[in-house]
Write a protein that holds these residues in place. Structure first.
Motif, PDB file in Angstrom:
ATOM      1  N   LEU A  33     -69.605 -22.648 -51.615  1.00 10.20           N
ATOM      2  CA  LEU A  33     -69.355 -23.950 -50.988  1.00 10.20           C
ATOM      3  C   LEU A  33     -67.878 -24.102 -50.605  1.00 10.20           C
ATOM      4  N   TYR A  34     -66.969 -23.758 -51.533  1.00 10.75           N
ATOM      5  CA  TYR A  34     -65.539 -23.926 -51.236  1.00 10.75           C
ATOM      6  C   TYR A  34     -65.095 -22.971 -50.124  1.00 10.75           C
TER       7      TYR A  34
ATOM      8  N   VAL B 231     -63.259 -26.307 -42.367  1.00 11.19           N
ATOM      9  CA  VAL B 231     -62.177 -27.282 -42.188  1.00 11.19           C
ATOM     10  C   VAL B 231     -61.004 -26.632 -41.466  1.00 11.19           C
TER      11      VAL B 231
ATOM     12  N   ARG C  87     -70.008 -31.215 -37.609  1.00  6.61           N
ATOM     13  CA  ARG C  87     -68.620 -31.150 -38.053  1.00  6.61           C
ATOM     14  C   ARG C  87     -68.302 -32.236 -39.056  1.00  6.61           C
TER      15      ARG C  87
ATOM     16  N   PHE D 269     -67.281 -31.771 -42.946  1.00  9.39           N
ATOM     17  CA  PHE D 269     -66.033 -32.238 -43.555  1.00  9.39           C
ATOM     18  C   PHE D 269     -66.305 -33.126 -44.756  1.00  9.39           C
TER      19      PHE D 269
ATOM     20  N   PHE E 187     -67.190 -31.007 -47.634  1.00 14.19           N
ATOM     21  CA  PHE E 187     -66.028 -30.359 -48.251  1.00 14.19           C
ATOM     22  C   PHE E 187     -65.423 -31.312 -49.283  1.00 14.19           C
TER      23      PHE E 187
ATOM     24  N   GLY F 251     -67.698 -31.412 -52.179  1.00 17.71           N
ATOM     25  CA  GLY F 251     -67.527 -30.219 -53.008  1.00 17.71           C
ATOM     26  C   GLY F 251     -66.351 -30.380 -53.957  1.00 17.71           C
TER      27      GLY F 251
ATOM     28  N   HIS G 103     -76.661 -31.098 -42.693  1.00 17.98           N
ATOM     29  CA  HIS G 103     -75.885 -29.879 -42.441  1.00 17.98           C
ATOM     30  C   HIS G 103     -76.724 -28.628 -42.713  1.00 17.98           C
TER      31      HIS G 103
END
Lengths: 127, 131
Positions: free
Chosen positions: A76-77, A84, B28, B32, B35, B38, B81
């Motif tokens: 995931l990271y 990103v 997108r 984001f 992220f 996460g 996603h």
């Protein structure tokens, strides 16, 4: 006039000079890995009796769960970092702003990956 | 640093929104958001390893109205996603490129996200676990 050949002048310029193929491949590899891993993550959360501290600890301490949790979070990271980074490259102004954003992104990604690794290993090893 | 006069991505505001472009930018945005989700998951694991007091304080936020709504938003971002990611992988394999196919798969992704999200919430809240 340069004595470099046309190929020599072109090498290292553009996307290929910045490892774009590897970026592309790893984005897809981690995407494929994340398909089963994220489904596992969602379903395993449903299997928990409660979200109390002791209950979640006992769950995460199981070797299969800690292993899959590390695979899930690390994929995931990495996948998130690559994604990103592309967003920054597309939208940030060329120059120091872009560099700063990407360096900052690396710091965040490394921090959260190392923190997760230590947290899960600590729970897996000592409880 | 050498300044290259390379173009940035097109400025989205000059285009009329269509299913294809809206789904594209949603991929997108959801990416984001995920992220950030996460990072939140990592901090949750860190709190879990840090002991019951730290974990309890985080739990209070997760169980509050805003925490629960944010988690549900994350669930839908993940499912969208995931489904649209499968669509992207199919495109990488050269499948489904015709315009009708692109619209059909787009509609399917939206429907799958909604159905899976509602099913998951039903499954989650019918179990013993309460966020």
């Amino acid at each position: 006039m340069s004595l470099k050949s046309a190929l020599g002048r072109a090498r290292g310029l553009g996307a290929v000079g910045h490892d774009a193929t590897r970026h592309w491949i790893w984005q897809r590899l981690t995407a494929v890995a994340l398909l089963p891993l994220s489904i596992w993550f969602l379903l395993t959360l449903c299997g928990l009796e409660s979200l109390e501290h002791q209950e979640v600890l006992a769950w995460l301490r199981r070797p299969v769960v800690s292993t899959l949790m590390l695979m899930f979070t690390m994929s995931l990271y990495y996948h998130g970092h690559l994604g990103v980074q592309v967003i920054i490259e597309d939208y940030a102004e060329e120059g120091w702003e872009k560099i700063t954003c990407i360096v900052f992104l690396y710091l965040i990604s490394f921090f959260i990956a190392i923190a997760t690794l230590i947290a899960v290993l600590k729970i897996a090893v000592t409880g | 640093m050498v300044k290259h006069a390379r173009p940035l991505s097109p400025h989205l505001t000059i285009y009329k929104p269509q299913l294809t472009s809206v789904l594209s930018i949603l991929h997108r945005i959801s990416g984001f958001v995920l992220f950030l989700g996460g990072i939140a998951l990592g901090l949750w694991l860190l709190a879990l390893a840090s002991g019951p007091e730290v974990y309890g304080r985080l739990q209070l936020h997760m169980q509050s109205w805003y925490g629960e709504n944010l988690l549900i938003l994350l669930l839908f971002a993940l499912l969208y996603h995931l489904c649209n990611g499968i669509r992207h992988l199919c495109w990488d394999a050269g499948l489904g490129f015709s315009l009708p196919a692109v619209y059909r798969s787009g509609a399917a992704v939206l429907a799958a996200t909604l159905v899976l999200g509602v099913l998951y919430l039903l499954l989650f809240y019918s179990g013993a676990a309460r966020a």
